[in-house]
Design an enzyme around this catalytic site. Structure first.
Site, short mmCIF file in Angstrom:
data_model
loop_
_atom_site.label_atom_id
_atom_site.label_comp_id
_atom_site.label_asym_id
_atom_site.label_seq_id
_atom_site.Cartn_x
_atom_site.Cartn_y
_atom_site.Cartn_z
N ASP A 120 -106.98 -9.67 -40.62
CA ASP A 120 -106.47 -9.36 -42.01
C ASP A 120 -105.50 -8.02 -41.73
O ASP A 120 -105.83 -7.10 -41.60
CB ASP A 120 -107.49 -9.01 -42.88
CG ASP A 120 -106.77 -8.98 -44.32
OD1 ASP A 120 -105.78 -9.26 -44.52
OD2 ASP A 120 -107.65 -8.04 -44.82
N ASP A 323 -98.82 -10.41 -45.23
CA ASP A 323 -100.11 -10.63 -45.47
C ASP A 323 -100.89 -11.82 -44.80
O ASP A 323 -100.91 -12.89 -45.38
CB ASP A 323 -100.81 -10.42 -46.85
CG ASP A 323 -102.14 -10.17 -46.95
OD1 ASP A 323 -103.01 -10.02 -45.78
OD2 ASP A 323 -102.71 -10.18 -48.09
#
Length: 488
Positions: A120, A323
């Protein structure tokens, strides 16, 4: 909140990666996993009514509403340094039938233990479930006779692990007078989803990302997650979350501080959900790139200046975040409305209506084969002038034997715009913290070869279906919303 049975099934899917299969090139390894909504999992558990039918609007729509299951808090390499990757290899893999959330197998401690972690770029601190019982996911009953267990980290079982003191520059949270060791707590946008405990240091086992595969052990800080709540107890990253942001405690920053590699890394996203990760990778001289804007969240925020849809285009002045923890691209108004209006005006197929709560509002009847489908091309121009051409901005839906496709862009409700994994597909994306900049180059992420894992949990033969990769455009861990369709 999804029911308990949903959580059990998704845990199976993540656990099933222990049954490794090929998905990597030279010196690499990888794995295949199935989503909890996949047909093999339905069949294995004898579950039919509790799951949306694969490929239906309900199937995709259900997933979008719990995108970013972990939420996140969003309300220079020299030439002689060889890039590094995880000791199991540089392969990453998304959940095949729903795609876009990438996992890697990492090795920590002495003796080494293996953990399956979500990757992430929107989070900083890496954390693992640690010294916990009811507040973390320990195992999954694969069948009445076999159980597969997750490794749970503990300082008592690793001879190289230590607690991080409050005086350490890596301790980012103020300690109370009664505390001697550095605490942590991270809270995420998803309801009641958090991880908390204390920060430790231990060895992360890496290898050079080249033909020599030289082992490199690095002492890194990470969260010892004594208490997990919310989605982390159901399905989301049950075995840990690997933060890759620009934060000082993220692995790219730690490796650079020890002068092992540049403060930069790359992730590759192929259409079949197989990827790669390489630390210290600065990309190529001819790659497209755009500067990263300074921001307090230390995430990869860039400026979107123009959007091209087919033969039309419009100016944009929008900050967007690259992201890897978000599956679909989210855009705030007015950019979302302008993009969808121009897309809709150029599509030749008949539009279908969807329920107002559906994530995808622009859907069209599919009258030809997917390979023959002609839709307006979407290109994003970033600050500096380089363009990102979206490989496939749509998903295909099947409802009652009727096929249609939807523009896979979501309207942001939080004034936060995100370039999700579906817009990164087909590219090697470089996250360079030194320039700082985000770069991208078209890539198929390389070929696959067989490999053997270093894992030895108890397995079930029922994992034999884990031999495939799928092109899919949806995400995991979602709630269900009804969808109504009608031809306009």
């Amino acid at each position: 909140m999804a029911s308990t049975s949903y959580g059990y099934v998704v845990l199976l899917l993540i656990i099933c990666v222990w049954r490794w299969q090929s998905c990597e090139g030279v010196n690499g390894v990888g794995f295949d996993i199935h989503h909890r909504f996949s047909d093999p999992v339905k069949s294995m558990f004898g579950v039919t009514n509790e799951f949306p039918e694969k490929g239906t609007m309900e199937y995709y729509d259900a997933m979008v509403h719990r995108d970013r299951f972990h939420g996140r808090r969003l309300a220079g390499q020299t030439d002689h340094k060889t890039p590094l990757t995880f000791s199991a290899g540089n392969a990453t893999l998304s959940i095949p039938e729903l795609g876009f959330l990438y996992y890697a197998n990492v090795s920590i401690g002495t003796p080494a233990s293996w953990y399956l972690v979500a990757l992430d770029t929107g989070s900083g601190l890496f954390w693992l479930p640690c010294d916990c019982s009811s507040n973390c996911v320990r195992s999954y009953e694969f069948s009445p006779t076999e159980t597969i267990e997750f490794n749970i980290y503990s300082l008592s079982t690793s001879s190289t692990g230590t607690r991080l003191s409050c005086s350490s520059p890596l301790c980012e949270r103020s300690c109370l007078p009664s505390e001697s060791y550095c605490p942590y707590r991270v809270e995420y946008l998803s309801a009641n989803t958090s991880s908390s405990g204390y920060v430790v240091q231990d060895l992360l086992h890496l290898t050079t990302d080249n033909a020599n595969s030289q082992a490199i052990d690095v002492k890194i800080p990470f969260g010892c997650g004594v208490i997990q709540t919310g989605h982390f107890l159901e399905a989301g990253a049950p075995n840990g979350l690997f933060g890759l942001s620009m934060d000082v405690v993220s692995l790219p920053s730690v490796l650079a501080s020890q002068e092992l590699v540049a403060n930069s890394f790359s992730m590759c996203f192929s259409p079949d959900g197989i990827g790669r990760i390489s630390f210290g990778d600065k990309g190529s001289q001819n790659q497209s790139q755009t500067p990263v804007l300074q921001n307090r969240l230390m995430v990869y925020t860039v400026k979107l200046t123009n959007v091209s849809v087919g033969l039309d285009s419009f100016a944009a002045n929008l900050n967007v975040i690259f992201d890897t923890g978000t599956s679909f691209t989210l855009l705030a108004d007015p950019v979302y409305s302008l993009l969808t209006e121009k897309f809709n005006s150029q599509v030749k197929n008949r539009r279908v209506g969807v329920h107002p709560d559906s994530a995808f509002q622009f859907c069209y009847l599919m009258t030809s084969k997917p390979d023959d489908l002609v839709v307006p091309a979407i290109r994003l121009t970033m600050r500096g002038g380089d363009k990102l051409s979206v490989v496939q901005p749509w998903i295909m839906i099947v409802e009652d034997d009727t096929r249609f496709y939807c523009l896979a862009v979501i309207k942001s409700d939080h004034d936060i715009s995100i370039i999700g994994e579906n817009f990164m597909t087909g590219y090697r994306v470089v996250f360079d913290n030194e320039k700082p900049a985000v770069g991208w180059t078209p890539s198929d992420c390389g070929e696959s070869v067989p490999f053997s894992p270093n894992l030895s949990p108890r397995r079930s033969s029922a994992t034999s279906f884990l031999h495939r990769g799928y092109l899919a455009f949806a995400i995991i861990l979602v709630q269900f919303f009804s969808v109504q369709l009608m031809v306009l």
